[in-house]
Design an enzyme around this catalytic site. Structure first.
Site, PDB file in Angstrom:
ATOM      1  CB  ALA A  11       0.721  15.465 -12.641  1.00 13.47           C
ATOM      2  N   GLY A  12      -1.173  13.079 -14.072  1.00 12.55           N
ATOM      3  CA  GLY A  12      -2.171  12.856 -15.112  1.00 12.55           C
ATOM      4  C   GLY A  12      -3.385  12.081 -14.654  1.00 12.55           C
ATOM      5  N   GLY A  13      -3.334  11.486 -13.466  1.00 11.33           N
ATOM      6  CA  GLY A  13      -4.475  10.739 -12.947  1.00 11.33           C
ATOM      7  C   GLY A  13      -5.539  11.670 -12.397  1.00 11.33           C
ATOM      8  CB  THR A 102      -3.626   2.785  -0.825  1.00  9.30           C
ATOM      9  OG1 THR A 102      -4.299   2.487  -2.058  1.00  9.30           O
ATOM     10  CG2 THR A 102      -4.314   3.962  -0.155  1.00  9.30           C
ATOM     11  CG  ASN A 128      -9.247   8.614   3.792  1.00  7.91           C
ATOM     12  OD1 ASN A 128      -9.393   9.773   3.435  1.00  7.91           O
ATOM     13  ND2 ASN A 128     -10.170   7.691   3.578  1.00  7.91           N
ATOM     14  CG  PHE A 129      -4.403  12.860   2.086  1.00  9.33           C
ATOM     15  CD1 PHE A 129      -3.511  13.672   2.766  1.00  9.33           C
ATOM     16  CD2 PHE A 129      -3.898  11.838   1.299  1.00  9.33           C
ATOM     17  CE1 PHE A 129      -2.145  13.473   2.670  1.00  9.33           C
ATOM     18  CE2 PHE A 129      -2.534  11.629   1.187  1.00  9.33           C
ATOM     19  CZ  PHE A 129      -1.654  12.447   1.876  1.00  9.33           C
ATOM     20  CG  HIS A 156     -12.545   2.459  -2.397  1.00  8.45           C
ATOM     21  ND1 HIS A 156     -12.749   1.853  -1.173  1.00  8.45           N
ATOM     22  CD2 HIS A 156     -11.841   3.601  -2.141  1.00  8.45           C
ATOM     23  CE1 HIS A 156     -12.183   2.586  -0.223  1.00  8.45           C
ATOM     24  NE2 HIS A 156     -11.633   3.646  -0.782  1.00  8.45           N
ATOM     25  CE  LYS A 160      -8.634   1.210  -2.275  1.00  9.29           C
ATOM     26  NZ  LYS A 160      -7.421   2.057  -2.321  1.00  9.29           N
ATOM     27  CB  THR A 167      -9.566   4.077   4.900  1.00  9.63           C
ATOM     28  OG1 THR A 167      -8.931   5.113   4.144  1.00  9.63           O
ATOM     29  CG2 THR A 167     -10.453   4.699   5.967  1.00  9.63           C
TER      30      THR A 167
END
Length: 267
Positions: A11-13, A102, A128-129, A156, A160, A167
């Site tokens: 949650a902190g990212g 990923t 990928n969303f 990217h 990463k 993807t």
């Protein structure tokens, strides 16, 4: 109306924070917990520059965290080193993991599938969303029937960790379903510098770019006699992914099997 109880891991990212903000805006969802090794002990509202929400961020995810919060869904945006462990924690707690991190390889996915079969708890994995990225892959698959000569460039941000992107690999998988085996380029081609031609997957070259200022972008480039075709998708902000993630949370809450790919939820 019964709300979907969601726990966010990582949650902190940057992605995790955006997911938390979006969940808080959904009428049919309730944020019940959050974990992040670097933000342990802070209130999630404070992390988002909001009023305290009474949800303290825990450290690395544990089964107990999920059971205590009675979560229905665990959304994971951590890192390749943590995602498999977090998926196992979720399944052990009877919670459906929605995995956006990923870096999972075939062995990891096989292990998750086995655990899903054992626990009868569903799981969802998406390379990928972004709905636009799914359409890009669909269009590329259609184009490959007529333009078999193809290469992929994925770009990217420089933080990463894995390359090539999930993807890009998924795009190759879809193209390979319709493309006949083909050796591209000159048969005597050689590299003056190792890696100059990128990675080769099923005879398709993938080139990975990592630079500051980028978020997530991909070009699928086709070449033919006297013409070229480029299909490109750009994620311009992390908001790009939120409609797809919310769709996945809603659909995954009904799963009892492993589903891979957002395309399975698109009509």
């Amino acid at each position: 109306m019964k709300k979907i109880r969601v726990f966010v891991s990582g949650a902190g990212g940057k992605m995790g924070r955006e997911v938390v903000r979006t969940i808080l805006d959904q009428e049919d969802m309730q944020l019940v917990g959050a974990s992040d090794a670097r933000q342990q002990g802070r209130d999630i509202g404070e992390l988002l520059a909001m009023a305290p929400l009474g949800i303290e961020i825990t450290g690395p995810l544990e089964v107990a965290h999920l059971k205590e919060t009675r979560a229905d869904i665990m959304v994971d945006f951590t890192n390749p080193q943590s995602v498999l462990k977090n998926a196992k924690c979720a399944l052990a707690a009877g919670v459906v993991p929605v995995l956006g991190t990923t870096g999972l390889d075939e062995a990891d996915i096989s292990e998750i599938r086995d655990l899903v079969d054992q626990t009868k708890v569903g799981a969802f994995i998406a390379p990928n969303f972004a709905i636009g990225a799914i359409l890009m892959m669909r269009f590329a698959q259609e184009a490959a029937k007529y333009f078999p000569h193809v290469e992929i460039i994925e770009l990217h941000h420089d933080q990463k960790l894995d390359a090539p992107s999930g993807t890009a690999l998924k795009t190759v998988e879809w193209i390979s379903e319709v493309r006949k085996p083909l050796v591209q380029g000159h048969p005597n081609e050689y590299e003056k510098i190792k890696g100059s031609r990128g990675g080769d997957v099923d005879g398709i070259h993938i080139h990975s770019v990592r630079l500051p200022g980028f978020i997530a972008h991909q070009e699928v480039i086709f070449g033919g006699l006297g013409q070229a075709l480029t299909i490109r998708h750009d994620a311009l902000s992390r908001e790009t992914y939120m409609p797809g993630i919310m769709l996945a949370v809603r659909k995954a809450s009904q799963l009892s099997n492993l589903v891979i790919g957002l395309e399975n939820f698109l009509e």
